[in-house]
Design a protein around this motif. Structure first.
Motif, PDB file in Angstrom:
ATOM      1  N   THR A  56      33.589  17.360  31.210  1.00  0.00           N
ATOM      2  CA  THR A  56      32.978  16.238  29.728  1.00  0.00           C
ATOM      3  C   THR A  56      31.821  16.543  29.188  1.00  0.00           C
ATOM      4  O   THR A  56      31.418  16.375  27.951  1.00  0.00           O
TER       5      THR A  56
ATOM      6  N   LYS B 102      36.404  10.445  27.833  1.00  0.00           N
ATOM      7  CA  LYS B 102      37.881  10.668  28.532  1.00  0.00           C
ATOM      8  C   LYS B 102      38.447   9.136  28.144  1.00  0.00           C
ATOM      9  O   LYS B 102      38.708   8.552  27.905  1.00  0.00           O
TER      10      LYS B 102
ATOM     11  N   MET C  10      45.430  11.304  20.733  1.00  0.00           N
ATOM     12  CA  MET C  10      43.578  12.403  20.816  1.00  0.00           C
ATOM     13  C   MET C  10      43.953  13.278  18.837  1.00  0.00           C
ATOM     14  O   MET C  10      42.784  13.184  18.933  1.00  0.00           O
TER      15      MET C  10
ATOM     16  N   LEU D 238      40.452  10.677  17.880  1.00  0.00           N
ATOM     17  CA  LEU D 238      39.333  10.766  18.421  1.00  0.00           C
ATOM     18  C   LEU D 238      38.394  10.300  17.522  1.00  0.00           C
ATOM     19  O   LEU D 238      37.238   9.424  17.221  1.00  0.00           O
TER      20      LEU D 238
ATOM     21  N   LEU E 126      45.276  10.606  25.824  1.00  0.00           N
ATOM     22  CA  LEU E 126      44.588  11.547  26.952  1.00  0.00           C
ATOM     23  C   LEU E 126      44.430  10.738  27.427  1.00  0.00           C
ATOM     24  O   LEU E 126      43.269  10.900  29.016  1.00  0.00           O
TER      25      LEU E 126
ATOM     26  N   TYR F 174      36.944  14.570  26.060  1.00  0.00           N
ATOM     27  CA  TYR F 174      37.191  14.939  24.656  1.00  0.00           C
ATOM     28  C   TYR F 174      35.727  14.575  24.451  1.00  0.00           C
ATOM     29  O   TYR F 174      34.431  13.934  25.409  1.00  0.00           O
TER      30      TYR F 174
ATOM     31  N   TYR G 247      39.359  18.712  22.158  1.00  0.00           N
ATOM     32  CA  TYR G 247      39.700  17.481  23.944  1.00  0.00           C
ATOM     33  C   TYR G 247      40.311  18.156  24.721  1.00  0.00           C
ATOM     34  O   TYR G 247      40.625  19.441  24.442  1.00  0.00           O
TER      35      TYR G 247
END
Length: 434
Positions: A150, A169, A242, A245, A281, A286, A317
């Protein structure tokens, strides 16, 4: 990173990067599995409470006997660091109390340290990282684990000129998981206790992944390495896939769920009613970014980025992480480049021990992933103001007071030995950075 050619040169010159591994558990074993196929890298020594088990782990991940015979196996990590036969220490015990001691000794010996032990890093990483910089050695997060991955995405975004709105995450989360115990954990994983035991899975460790503690620790580590903000009332764990986000992880004022810009957060792979999130995810990381100008926003659209309705927010991501299989990146970055793959810079986030149920005076806390407390992410300032007991020191300590379910345990609520080195290091960190 562009270190592979240098690695080949090291191999050709018979001057490999020498590693000392402390803790040959799952993470350590995953790292060890990559060593035979990495030129210019050598594991000189492995310290583990059970040296024979560490030797067995090398064999189980595919090491030939001649390679195993070159390694010194010991149960004395401190002596291993004093031998002069290692360049980089990998601290992978998962024990915050001994992890702080190991890291400080590594720095004292002039060795780089890769801190797999996020529990110890959150407990006092700001102080250790500062000591390492003063000593001219690297104190690094472990690439392959979600905090370092990250931080890499945050670094990428900022270097490209984007504003970081959120980073973090994914995980599997429902609010009821905060009360999970080692006795109930396998129900949530769809396993029987027998199946888990046969696979060598540790109930308390896996429970820390489920009950929110590990997520809190990892977000605190990211906040402390990047300066991003920890949510005032703990992680929200909003469900988001995903493609969602950028929509979910924008400020409330603009239709999202964040209190503001520049925060850490964990997204859940489950809706609150238990339904799976589309394109979740769960295993990834991300970063949500904001276009700094209309031209950049137009480029998001032109190049197929997934954006919110305004087109200004987008997300990058990585859907998976390979944990110890990727650890070489940190080791080689430290040894060859003198750079960490993420490192604590300040004290922004902390993780407070929080009662899972009503606890009686006289009960002994069993720490991260146990049956008594879970770890709640707080801004460091708020944690210090309420004198919260760090989750990393909430193991084996006796309660002096009754604690209601959901209540944060404080330093004053427990009997704790202030002379323990890890406690002294934590207190020193609070004074220096609090």
């Amino acid at each position: 990173m562009f270190v592979y050619q240098e690695l080949l040169a090291r191999a050709a010159a018979h001057k490999p990067v020498r590693v000392g591994l402390i803790g040959a558990g799952k993470f350590g074993s995953m790292f060890l599995s990559q060593v035979p196929t990495t030129p210019g890298l050598k594991v000189s020594a492995i310290a583990d409470l059970r040296p024979d088990a560490a030797r067995k782990a090398c064999a189980e991940v595919g090491w030939p006997e001649d390679l195993i015979s070159e390694v010194v196996f010991t149960d004395d990590a401190m002596s291993m660091m004093a031998t002069g036969d290692v360049d980089v220490i990998v601290e992978a015990t998962g024990n915050p109390v001994v992890g702080l001691v190991h890291a400080r000794e590594s720095i004292r010996q002039g060795l780089h340290v890769v801190m797999v032990n996020v529990e110890a890093d959150v407990l006092a990483g700001a102080l250790l990282a500062e000591e390492a910089r003063t000593a001219g050695v690297v104190y690094s997060m472990a690439y392959g684990d979600q905090p370092a991955l990250t931080c890499e995405m945050v670094e990428w975004a900022r270097t490209c000129g984007f504003n970081v709105v959120a980073a973090g995450k994914g995980t599997k989360y429902l609010p009821s998981y905060h009360a999970s115990t080692p006795d109930t954990v396998w129900d949530h994983y769809g396993l029987t206790a027998e199946e888990a035991a046969e696979a060598g899975m540790n109930a308390q460790m896996f429970n820390s992944f489920l009950d929110g503690t590990k997520s809190a620790l990892e977000m605190a580590a990211i906040a402390n390495a990047t300066g991003l903000t920890a949510p005032a009332s703990g992680l929200l764990f909003p469900p988001a896939g995903m493609d969602d986000l950028a929509h979910v992880l924008r400020p409330v004022a603009e239709g999202g769920q964040l209190a503001g810009k520049g925060m850490v957060e964990v997204v859940s792979s489950l809706e609150r009613d238990g339904r799976p999130v589309c394109r979740d995810l769960r295993w990834g990381v991300y970063v949500v970014i904001e276009a700094p100008n209309p031209y950049a926003a137009a480029c998001f659209r032109q190049y197929g980025m997934n954006t919110d309705a305004t087109g200004r927010y987008s997300a990058m991501y990585k859907p998976f992480h390979l944990i110890g299989l990727e650890l070489n990146i940190s080791i080689l970055s430290a040894a060859l480049l003198g750079k960490p793959t993420g490192s604590t810079l300040s004290f922004e986030g902390d993780v407070a021990a929080t009662a899972k149920r009503d606890l009686a005076a006289g009960e002994v806390l069993d720490g991260e992933g146990g049956a008594t407390v879970w770890g709640k992410l707080l801004p460091a300032k708020a944690s210090l103001e309420c004198s919260a007991l760090p989750i990393g020191l909430a193991h084996g300590v006796r309660l002096k007071n009754r604690i209601a379910a959901g209540q944060i345990v404080t330093w004053g609520d427990v009997e704790i030995d202030e002379t323990i080195e890890a406690v002294r290091i934590r207190r020193e960190m609070e004074q220096r950075f609090g």
